[in-house]
Design a protein around this motif. Sequence first.
Motif, PDB file in Angstrom:
ATOM      1  N   PRO A 169      46.476  55.485  44.697  1.00 48.01           N
ATOM      2  CA  PRO A 169      45.769  55.079  45.916  1.00 48.01           C
ATOM      3  C   PRO A 169      44.406  55.772  46.028  1.00 48.01           C
ATOM      4  O   PRO A 169      44.251  56.943  45.679  1.00 48.01           O
ATOM      5  CB  PRO A 169      46.711  55.521  47.044  1.00 48.01           C
ATOM      6  CG  PRO A 169      47.989  55.947  46.379  1.00 48.01           C
ATOM      7  CD  PRO A 169      47.618  56.350  44.989  1.00 48.01           C
ATOM      8  N   ASN A 170      43.418  55.024  46.512  1.00 46.58           N
ATOM      9  CA  ASN A 170      42.081  55.558  46.814  1.00 46.58           C
ATOM     10  C   ASN A 170      41.500  56.339  45.632  1.00 46.58           C
ATOM     11  O   ASN A 170      41.018  57.469  45.782  1.00 46.58           O
ATOM     12  CB  ASN A 170      42.129  56.442  48.058  1.00 46.58           C
ATOM     13  CG  ASN A 170      42.482  55.659  49.305  1.00 46.58           C
ATOM     14  OD1 ASN A 170      42.085  54.511  49.461  1.00 46.58           O
ATOM     15  ND2 ASN A 170      43.247  56.272  50.191  1.00 46.58           N
ATOM     16  N   PHE A 171      41.521  55.726  44.475  1.00 46.42           N
ATOM     17  CA  PHE A 171      41.013  56.382  43.266  1.00 46.42           C
ATOM     18  C   PHE A 171      39.492  56.308  43.230  1.00 46.42           C
ATOM     19  O   PHE A 171      38.894  55.258  43.498  1.00 46.42           O
ATOM     20  CB  PHE A 171      41.596  55.708  42.029  1.00 46.42           C
ATOM     21  CG  PHE A 171      41.029  56.221  40.735  1.00 46.42           C
ATOM     22  CD1 PHE A 171      41.257  57.526  40.332  1.00 46.42           C
ATOM     23  CD2 PHE A 171      40.260  55.397  39.926  1.00 46.42           C
ATOM     24  CE1 PHE A 171      40.735  58.006  39.138  1.00 46.42           C
ATOM     25  CE2 PHE A 171      39.741  55.860  38.734  1.00 46.42           C
ATOM     26  CZ  PHE A 171      39.979  57.172  38.342  1.00 46.42           C
ATOM     27  N   SER A 172      38.858  57.447  42.886  1.00 48.65           N
ATOM     28  CA  SER A 172      37.400  57.525  42.778  1.00 48.65           C
ATOM     29  C   SER A 172      37.017  58.170  41.452  1.00 48.65           C
ATOM     30  O   SER A 172      37.707  59.075  40.959  1.00 48.65           O
ATOM     31  CB  SER A 172      36.808  58.337  43.937  1.00 48.65           C
ATOM     32  OG  SER A 172      37.047  57.709  45.178  1.00 48.65           O
ATOM     33  N   TYR A 173      35.898  57.685  40.897  1.00 44.26           N
ATOM     34  CA  TYR A 173      35.350  58.228  39.648  1.00 44.26           C
ATOM     35  C   TYR A 173      33.907  57.746  39.560  1.00 44.26           C
ATOM     36  O   TYR A 173      33.621  56.571  39.830  1.00 44.26           O
ATOM     37  CB  TYR A 173      36.177  57.749  38.453  1.00 44.26           C
ATOM     38  CG  TYR A 173      35.488  57.873  37.113  1.00 44.26           C
ATOM     39  CD1 TYR A 173      35.088  59.111  36.620  1.00 44.26           C
ATOM     40  CD2 TYR A 173      35.228  56.747  36.342  1.00 44.26           C
ATOM     41  CE1 TYR A 173      34.446  59.213  35.398  1.00 44.26           C
ATOM     42  CE2 TYR A 173      34.595  56.842  35.115  1.00 44.26           C
ATOM     43  CZ  TYR A 173      34.199  58.074  34.655  1.00 44.26           C
ATOM     44  OH  TYR A 173      33.555  58.181  33.447  1.00 44.26           O
ATOM     45  N   ASP A 174      32.965  58.658  39.177  1.00 42.63           N
ATOM     46  CA  ASP A 174      31.548  58.303  39.242  1.00 42.63           C
ATOM     47  C   ASP A 174      31.089  57.391  38.119  1.00 42.63           C
ATOM     48  O   ASP A 174      29.979  56.853  38.161  1.00 42.63           O
ATOM     49  CB  ASP A 174      30.685  59.568  39.274  1.00 42.63           C
ATOM     50  CG  ASP A 174      30.857  60.428  38.022  1.00 42.63           C
ATOM     51  OD1 ASP A 174      31.474  59.964  37.044  1.00 42.63           O
ATOM     52  OD2 ASP A 174      30.382  61.584  38.034  1.00 42.63           O
ATOM     53  N   GLY A 175      31.897  57.198  37.072  1.00 40.20           N
ATOM     54  CA  GLY A 175      31.543  56.274  36.001  1.00 40.20           C
ATOM     55  C   GLY A 175      30.455  56.756  35.069  1.00 40.20           C
ATOM     56  O   GLY A 175      29.919  55.957  34.288  1.00 40.20           O
ATOM     57  N   GLU A 176      30.103  58.046  35.097  1.00 38.73           N
ATOM     58  CA  GLU A 176      28.988  58.555  34.299  1.00 38.73           C
ATOM     59  C   GLU A 176      29.395  58.968  32.886  1.00 38.73           C
ATOM     60  O   GLU A 176      28.541  59.095  32.012  1.00 38.73           O
ATOM     61  CB  GLU A 176      28.349  59.756  35.011  1.00 38.73           C
ATOM     62  CG  GLU A 176      27.766  59.427  36.376  1.00 38.73           C
ATOM     63  CD  GLU A 176      26.609  58.455  36.283  1.00 38.73           C
ATOM     64  OE1 GLU A 176      25.927  58.439  35.240  1.00 38.73           O
ATOM     65  OE2 GLU A 176      26.372  57.708  37.248  1.00 38.73           O
ATOM     66  N   ALA A 177      30.670  59.191  32.641  1.00 35.97           N
ATOM     67  CA  ALA A 177      31.099  59.635  31.308  1.00 35.97           C
ATOM     68  C   ALA A 177      31.060  58.464  30.330  1.00 35.97           C
ATOM     69  O   ALA A 177      31.280  57.311  30.717  1.00 35.97           O
ATOM     70  CB  ALA A 177      32.498  60.230  31.372  1.00 35.97           C
ATOM     71  N   PRO A 178      30.805  58.726  29.049  1.00 35.66           N
ATOM     72  CA  PRO A 178      30.644  57.619  28.089  1.00 35.66           C
ATOM     73  C   PRO A 178      31.948  56.969  27.655  1.00 35.66           C
ATOM     74  O   PRO A 178      31.936  55.803  27.259  1.00 35.66           O
ATOM     75  CB  PRO A 178      29.953  58.289  26.897  1.00 35.66           C
ATOM     76  CG  PRO A 178      30.389  59.713  26.971  1.00 35.66           C
ATOM     77  CD  PRO A 178      30.511  60.032  28.432  1.00 35.66           C
ATOM     78  N   ASP A 179      33.077  57.704  27.705  1.00 36.38           N
ATOM     79  CA  ASP A 179      34.302  57.150  27.109  1.00 36.38           C
ATOM     80  C   ASP A 179      35.536  57.615  27.878  1.00 36.38           C
ATOM     81  O   ASP A 179      36.510  58.088  27.289  1.00 36.38           O
ATOM     82  CB  ASP A 179      34.399  57.581  25.640  1.00 36.38           C
ATOM     83  CG  ASP A 179      35.409  56.748  24.861  1.00 36.38           C
ATOM     84  OD1 ASP A 179      35.693  55.614  25.294  1.00 36.38           O
ATOM     85  OD2 ASP A 179      35.920  57.233  23.838  1.00 36.38           O
TER      86      ASP A 179
END
Length: 456
Positions: A169-179
């Motif tokens: 639930p309510n998962f967040s991640y900035d998406g900046e990592a390459p893999d």
Amino acid sequence: MTPAAAIALLLLGGACAQVRYFGKELGALSQLQHGVRGRVFAVDSRTLYLKDFHYDGEGPAAYFYVGASGSPSAGVAGAVRLRDERGGAGPLRRYAGDSITLSLPDGKTLRDYRWFAVYCDEYAVNFGDVRIQADMEYPRPAKVAPLRGVHGVSSDPVVVVDAQTLLVPNFSYDGEAPDAKFWVGRGDKPSPQGIRIPDENGKEAPLRKYDKKTIVLTLPGELTVFDIGHFAVWCEAFTVNFGHVSLPRAALANVPPSLKMLGVSPQSRNSALAGSSGSSGSSGSSGSSGSSGGSGSSTTARPRPRRPIARLDATTYRPPARLRPGAPVISAFESPADRLPLHRRADSYTPPSEQLVSIQSSKELMYKEDGSLEPVDPQQQHEPPPADQQPALQPAALQHQQQLQQHQAQYQRLLLEQRALEQRQQQIERQQRLLSEQIYYSQQEPLQYRLATRSQ
């Protein structure tokens, strides 16, 4: 190492991988009549799973029953009849080692009942039953810790919905990592020896940005939560842990099995939960046996063909003659390149030899009442027909025409009155100008007279 090889390695290393999990076992059906036998499991609070169920189908009116008190041998007064695995309400068909799922009525759980049985209504005979313990802990989802880590990785407590499904639930991640990938493996912490699992869309691509989104993840193949020890967000290229949660074996010991583990498709289970009517049990009384290994639970009822609401026929609409102000006019194109030299008509039947009509490029053509074409003079095409040739008007149209004539007459009368007022105003203005001139000249006459007297 390929994902399939990694999954196989985890399965071989897991202590529970050798035993298939079907939920909490209630026990084996008592073998009383008509070859009834099989093992009964509690999948969750309101779902039963019958493993290797047998019944010869010879009973005249056998049904699945659950009761809240007493025993099925004393009768089924106050008990509840269950629908079969297809959602049907008819007598049971023949079963030969089938594995099926049954659902309790809405609003009821296993704690509301004390036994499950195969019972014949017509002869009041118990064919086989199993007891349901009052203090039984049926399988249910389990919560573990929330995700916390770098790159903005966070979530609410992760929920293990069943043995192969994780709810984040309510998962967040900035998406900046390459893999970055969703990652599982043995042990409490992630390592390069783990395996990636698909995202909520079934893809294994690097994770995109998430902002408090609730996602559902499914473990691949035969992998279950009993074979792993953690769930993480892991950078596969740089072997960096962005955040993980441990999956303790003790906390997950009583989670429900997945539908895949039961050999049940979600569609067939949903139809059973909804109580949709499938093929009745009478189809099985002819001696047709179901296939073993859970095929009975995956069979869905054939939908009934629906009759169309209204018959739809191809048609061409033509307005009645009284609604058409005049015959349609077809204008010829100026250049032959803009239009084909031949024109096919389809509003009435004509012989094939007469269906192609030549279009004149320098004139206009008009449809006649008989369907033929004739040249039309452009200066006369807008002239109304004579009064004796005009079609008779309907009462509503006649009333509308009379009202229109009255409005036109009133408009003409108002127009004449306005013109009369304008003429009257112009006349008054002329009189005012004449009066002003008279006053002016009357004031100038004495001066002219005095000048004339002095000159003498």
